[in-house]
Design an enzyme around this catalytic site. Sequence first.
Site, PDB file in Angstrom:
ATOM      1  N   SER A 110      -2.092 -10.657   7.637  1.00 24.55           N
ATOM      2  CA  SER A 110      -2.723  -9.998   6.622  1.00 24.55           C
ATOM      3  C   SER A 110      -2.426 -11.108   5.328  1.00 24.55           C
ATOM      4  CB  SER A 110      -2.047  -8.793   6.139  1.00 24.55           C
ATOM      5  OG  SER A 110      -2.709  -8.210   4.930  1.00 24.55           O
ATOM      6  N   HIS A 151      -8.666 -11.770   0.066  1.00 26.33           N
ATOM      7  CA  HIS A 151      -8.016 -10.904   1.135  1.00 26.33           C
ATOM      8  C   HIS A 151      -8.614 -11.069   2.333  1.00 26.33           C
ATOM      9  CE1 HIS A 151      -7.958  -7.089   3.391  1.00 26.33           C
ATOM     10  NE2 HIS A 151      -6.749  -7.220   3.221  1.00 26.33           N
ATOM     11  N   ASN A 172      -7.581  -9.550   6.814  1.00 24.19           N
ATOM     12  CA  ASN A 172      -6.473  -9.316   7.743  1.00 24.19           C
ATOM     13  C   ASN A 172      -7.203  -9.061   9.093  1.00 24.19           C
ATOM     14  OD1 ASN A 172      -6.405  -6.258   8.502  1.00 24.19           O
ATOM     15  ND2 ASN A 172      -6.936  -6.194   6.039  1.00 24.19           N
ATOM     16  N   VAL A 173      -6.534  -9.051  10.040  1.00 21.98           N
ATOM     17  CA  VAL A 173      -6.816  -8.808  11.451  1.00 21.98           C
ATOM     18  C   VAL A 173      -5.780  -8.081  12.248  1.00 21.98           C
ATOM     19  CG1 VAL A 173      -8.917 -10.338  11.841  1.00 21.98           C
ATOM     20  CG2 VAL A 173      -6.616 -11.100  12.049  1.00 21.98           C
ATOM     21  N   HIS A 226     -12.556   5.907  -9.447  1.00 27.94           N
ATOM     22  CA  HIS A 226     -12.101   6.242 -10.847  1.00 27.94           C
ATOM     23  C   HIS A 226     -12.745   5.263 -11.881  1.00 27.94           C
ATOM     24  CE1 HIS A 226      -9.159   3.478  -9.752  1.00 27.94           C
ATOM     25  NE2 HIS A 226      -8.667   3.237 -10.907  1.00 27.94           N
ATOM     26  N   GLY A 283       8.182   2.637   6.860  1.00 28.80           N
ATOM     27  CA  GLY A 283       9.460   1.663   6.690  1.00 28.80           C
ATOM     28  C   GLY A 283       9.470   0.345   6.469  1.00 28.80           C
ATOM     29  N   GLY A 284       7.983  -0.412   6.284  1.00 27.87           N
ATOM     30  CA  GLY A 284       7.695  -1.561   6.488  1.00 27.87           C
ATOM     31  C   GLY A 284       8.730  -2.445   5.365  1.00 27.87           C
ATOM     32  N   ARG A 285       8.749  -3.840   5.445  1.00 29.37           N
ATOM     33  CA  ARG A 285       9.293  -4.619   4.431  1.00 29.37           C
ATOM     34  C   ARG A 285       8.633  -4.536   2.838  1.00 29.37           C
ATOM     35  NH1 ARG A 285       9.905 -10.143   3.379  1.00 29.37           N
ATOM     36  NH2 ARG A 285      11.819 -10.989   3.115  1.00 29.37           N
TER      37      ARG A 285
END
Length: 303
Positions: free
Chosen positions: A93, A107, A109-110, A179, A262-264
């Site tokens: 990412s 941006h 990501n794969v 929004h 709980g990722g970094r």
Amino acid sequence: MSAVNVPAVREYLLSLQANIVATLEHAEGAPFRSDQWDRAEGGGGLSRLIENGALFERAGVLFSHVRGKTLPPSASAHRPELAGRPWEAMGVSMVLHPRNPYVPTTHMNVRMFVAQAQPDSDQQDVFWFGGGMDLTPYYPFEEDVRHFHQVNRDALAPHGDEYYSNYKKWCDEYFYLKHRNETRGVGGVFFDDLSAPGFDGSFAIIRATGDAFLTAYMPIVEKRRGLSYGARERDFQAYRRGRYVEFNLVFDRGTLFGLQSGGRTESILLSMPPIATWRYDWKAEPGTPESALSDYLTARHWV
């Protein structure tokens, strides 16, 4: 259907990260920092990044391969039958925030996700792929937007005529700030839950997407990086970056999954711009370069 080949996906993702970082380092003229990390519950990753560069004010190209005992809510919300399963996920990412306001933010990501079979059950592993890329200009040039979309269409065309049109529409709908009643940028492609073509076919589609990124983005960088700018353009860039923050914190599923699992935190929030501002009810004056952006913040056919 061919078996899930986790080592092959991991090898590809690491090579993709290395290739993209090498190209960005050459463009920047400076090395990226490497930050390897481990996750207590299982797995880890490698964050490659630069901050306060001459070209990129912040750039992060992140690889992660993490495992867990129970699917987080963001991953099982659309698949309640998989709730409670152990899982593993891996991906690359990246978000690039250039310094020059005439160079768009981007941006890409794969990723692959596997919900594993419960021990001592008759279940089978369930996999799916996802990914995409999108472009967020501040002072858009139509030829740049068309180039970005053309590269994406050409990359997906060998896999089926429907992929670009479907994934382009999905991107327009996903990167939409409800929004604000506007798109985050000028779109690109976005897809998730990809498994119907089988493992080999699905893996080929994310390789096509990842391999197309440098061709889609770097010519725009080289064309616009030398344009002169001043305080006015930087001020508008910071204001529009605020919209990027709003999307990432309110709508982005990747951010939500990372935090729930709980990722970094440092890696998850590296996608944020280093400087952003908000103003109360500000509107660009009609006829100014800043007002021209609004014409691009709606779904359009670019190619």
